[in-house]
Design a protein around this motif. Sequence first.
Motif, mmCIF file in Angstrom:
data_model
loop_
_atom_site.group_PDB
_atom_site.id
_atom_site.type_symbol
_atom_site.label_atom_id
_atom_site.label_comp_id
_atom_site.label_asym_id
_atom_site.label_seq_id
_atom_site.Cartn_x
_atom_site.Cartn_y
_atom_site.Cartn_z
ATOM 1 N N LEU A 32 0.595 -1.226 -0.175
ATOM 2 C CA LEU A 32 -0.098 -0.039 0.093
ATOM 3 C C LEU A 32 0.893 1.246 -0.101
ATOM 4 O O LEU A 32 0.437 2.298 -0.558
ATOM 5 C CB LEU A 32 -0.781 0.109 1.311
ATOM 6 N N LEU A 33 1.911 1.193 0.695
ATOM 7 C CA LEU A 33 2.892 2.342 0.654
ATOM 8 C C LEU A 33 3.481 2.706 -0.645
ATOM 9 O O LEU A 33 3.346 3.723 -1.150
ATOM 10 C CB LEU A 33 3.966 2.158 1.694
ATOM 11 N N MET A 34 3.826 1.672 -1.506
ATOM 12 C CA MET A 34 4.222 1.579 -2.625
ATOM 13 C C MET A 34 3.182 2.290 -3.708
ATOM 14 O O MET A 34 3.493 3.014 -4.510
ATOM 15 C CB MET A 34 4.772 0.359 -3.388
ATOM 16 N N ALA A 35 2.021 1.706 -3.435
ATOM 17 C CA ALA A 35 0.927 2.290 -4.292
ATOM 18 C C ALA A 35 0.589 3.855 -3.958
ATOM 19 O O ALA A 35 0.278 4.240 -4.944
ATOM 20 C CB ALA A 35 -0.459 1.277 -3.896
ATOM 21 N N VAL A 36 0.778 4.140 -2.989
ATOM 22 C CA VAL A 36 0.685 5.515 -2.700
ATOM 23 C C VAL A 36 1.623 6.361 -3.282
ATOM 24 O O VAL A 36 1.475 7.390 -4.238
ATOM 25 C CB VAL A 36 0.617 6.013 -1.188
ATOM 26 N N GLY B 29 -10.572 12.395 4.163
ATOM 27 C CA GLY B 29 -11.300 11.068 4.834
ATOM 28 C C GLY B 29 -11.853 10.051 3.642
ATOM 29 O O GLY B 29 -11.561 8.807 3.763
ATOM 30 N N ARG B 30 -12.110 10.636 2.415
ATOM 31 C CA ARG B 30 -12.639 9.516 1.340
ATOM 32 C C ARG B 30 -11.507 9.255 0.809
ATOM 33 O O ARG B 30 -11.274 7.847 0.427
ATOM 34 C CB ARG B 30 -13.253 10.381 0.549
ATOM 35 N N ILE B 31 -10.041 9.839 0.728
ATOM 36 C CA ILE B 31 -9.016 9.025 0.220
ATOM 37 C C ILE B 31 -8.444 8.097 1.118
ATOM 38 O O ILE B 31 -8.168 6.872 0.758
ATOM 39 C CB ILE B 31 -7.780 10.216 0.022
ATOM 40 N N MET B 32 -8.407 8.305 2.479
ATOM 41 C CA MET B 32 -8.123 7.611 3.179
ATOM 42 C C MET B 32 -8.791 6.205 3.459
ATOM 43 O O MET B 32 -8.381 5.083 3.540
ATOM 44 C CB MET B 32 -7.971 8.022 4.853
ATOM 45 N N GLY B 33 -10.279 6.277 3.186
ATOM 46 C CA GLY B 33 -11.412 5.381 3.411
ATOM 47 C C GLY B 33 -11.056 4.225 2.072
ATOM 48 O O GLY B 33 -11.087 3.072 2.134
ATOM 49 N N ALA B 34 -10.506 5.013 0.784
ATOM 50 C CA ALA B 34 -10.351 4.169 -0.502
ATOM 51 C C ALA B 34 -9.153 3.032 -0.224
ATOM 52 O O ALA B 34 -9.175 2.083 -0.387
ATOM 53 C CB ALA B 34 -10.295 5.047 -1.493
ATOM 54 N N LEU B 35 -8.047 3.635 0.571
ATOM 55 C CA LEU B 35 -6.968 2.916 0.788
ATOM 56 C C LEU B 35 -7.128 1.903 1.773
ATOM 57 O O LEU B 35 -6.613 0.934 1.753
ATOM 58 C CB LEU B 35 -5.772 4.057 1.149
ATOM 59 N N VAL C 212 -5.929 -3.809 7.806
ATOM 60 C CA VAL C 212 -6.522 -2.447 7.756
ATOM 61 C C VAL C 212 -5.726 -1.527 8.425
ATOM 62 O O VAL C 212 -5.683 -0.357 8.022
ATOM 63 C CB VAL C 212 -7.946 -2.667 8.467
ATOM 64 N N LEU C 213 -5.023 -1.911 9.734
ATOM 65 C CA LEU C 213 -4.345 -0.927 10.663
ATOM 66 C C LEU C 213 -2.977 -0.883 9.784
ATOM 67 O O LEU C 213 -2.550 0.527 9.552
ATOM 68 C CB LEU C 213 -3.831 -1.595 11.932
ATOM 69 N N ALA C 214 -2.442 -1.855 8.915
ATOM 70 C CA ALA C 214 -1.285 -1.594 8.284
ATOM 71 C C ALA C 214 -1.748 -0.429 6.989
ATOM 72 O O ALA C 214 -0.596 0.138 6.615
ATOM 73 C CB ALA C 214 -0.695 -2.821 7.642
ATOM 74 N N SER C 215 -2.860 -0.364 6.446
ATOM 75 C CA SER C 215 -2.931 0.529 5.389
ATOM 76 C C SER C 215 -3.083 1.998 6.099
ATOM 77 O O SER C 215 -3.295 2.889 5.152
ATOM 78 C CB SER C 215 -4.541 0.031 4.599
ATOM 79 N N LEU C 216 -3.448 2.291 7.268
ATOM 80 C CA LEU C 216 -3.603 3.416 7.834
ATOM 81 C C LEU C 216 -2.594 4.333 7.405
ATOM 82 O O LEU C 216 -2.578 5.699 7.109
ATOM 83 C CB LEU C 216 -4.013 3.534 9.280
ATOM 84 N N TYR C 217 -1.048 3.991 7.910
ATOM 85 C CA TYR C 217 -0.077 4.799 7.287
ATOM 86 C C TYR C 217 0.118 5.394 5.884
ATOM 87 O O TYR C 217 0.303 6.735 5.749
ATOM 88 C CB TYR C 217 1.322 4.207 7.785
ATOM 89 N N PRO C 218 -0.015 4.222 5.067
ATOM 90 C CA PRO C 218 -0.128 4.901 3.575
ATOM 91 C C PRO C 218 -1.109 5.861 3.350
ATOM 92 O O PRO C 218 -0.715 6.745 2.706
ATOM 93 C CB PRO C 218 -0.227 3.540 2.749
ATOM 94 N N ALA C 219 -2.272 5.447 4.008
ATOM 95 C CA ALA C 219 -3.545 6.608 3.638
ATOM 96 C C ALA C 219 -3.089 7.855 4.237
ATOM 97 O O ALA C 219 -3.390 8.738 3.678
ATOM 98 C CB ALA C 219 -4.726 5.874 4.398
ATOM 99 N N TRP C 220 -2.520 7.806 5.488
ATOM 100 C CA TRP C 220 -2.214 9.113 5.962
ATOM 101 C C TRP C 220 -1.236 9.898 5.294
ATOM 102 O O TRP C 220 -1.296 11.098 4.942
ATOM 103 C CB TRP C 220 -1.774 8.705 7.274
ATOM 104 N N MET C 221 -0.220 9.123 4.584
ATOM 105 C CA MET C 221 0.867 9.712 3.784
ATOM 106 C C MET C 221 0.123 10.228 2.509
ATOM 107 O O MET C 221 0.593 11.441 2.258
ATOM 108 C CB MET C 221 1.863 8.806 3.400
#
Length: 354
Positions: free
Chosen positions: A247-251, A269-275, A332-341
């Motif tokens: 997910l980090l590489m995807a971002v 919030g919508r972008i974070m939700g998508a990731l 899900v938790l692992a996707s929070l950091y890439p989403a926040w980035m």
Amino acid sequence: MLTILGVAIAVGSFITLYGLSRSVHENVQQSFDEHGADLTVRRRGIAEPFGGTIPQSLTPQIAAIPGIAAVAGQLITFAATDNDDHVIAVGWAKDSFYWQNVPLEKGSLPQPGQRRFALVGNDIARALQKDVGDNITLLGEQFPIIGITHYSSLINRNQVIVDLTDLQDLTFRAGAVTFLSIKLEHPRDQAEVDRIAKEIEALGQLSVATSEAVFRNDSLLGLLSAVSTSMAWVALLMGILMVLNTLLMAVLERTREMGILSAIGWSKGRIMGALVIEGFILSGIGSVVGVLLGIAGSHLLSSIPAIGRYVAVRPTFDLVAATAAAAILSGVLASLYPAWMATRQSPADALERA
């Protein structure tokens, strides 16, 4: 696809390895419970579950303690048999209460005073193609098979029961047993159980516990459990890191897309939700595939003769459900950091950097 495969392997490895550590305890404990013992007496300080011996001569002293209904000694050893195979050989005395709980599939129990006999578990009899009337080799000596047993415990289905004196002679352990099993008059009276345990331990260099406590505190089984559990957690952690990395590489690779979504009105919030949903889908699919791999891996371990003869690896529903849920939650938790980035950058910077 590689991320899903990584999560699947992690989940499958966790189910198989953690199921193995649980199955070791469950199979050994069940083998003791089938004999009807309430307490087990062993030599104090012995690390292995079947290691060390205690004098058989302690039996009358312990049997004389008020509240004890019966005492039986058992000698256990791994013995070479036909075709260079190995089995668990156990020696029982003629007056042992173990004989009261023997489930016979065919044949008969030994007659009073009978020596040089063998009762063979149905699994080992099937594996060695033995039947009543055949001979089985133990420690270089021939024993005629007088009966086939059908215990529920996997270990008991793969053991050979012989006369205690015969096994003591063959192993050069005259007058010794691996442990003593005790049947109590009032096994549910905890105060009486504690009193009896203290009186037995007062005889010196002995430890007394229920079969469950014996193997819960055994250092060798504890080491095996710790190793397999640690490997299981490492495997699951690797799966989580794969989701995080993907997910980090995807971002980083979709910086332009993130900028466009933000520019056309998508909220942070919508972008974070998508990731996060993407992480949920990846870990969810991986968990489903991993459960199938874990069940298949458990059956594969059980089918290996060196393992399946003594341990049946059967993942429980609770273990499978908990592992799958943990993997999905971790994804899900692992996707929070890439989403926040992804939400930290402004649309203009994202489009310019792209």
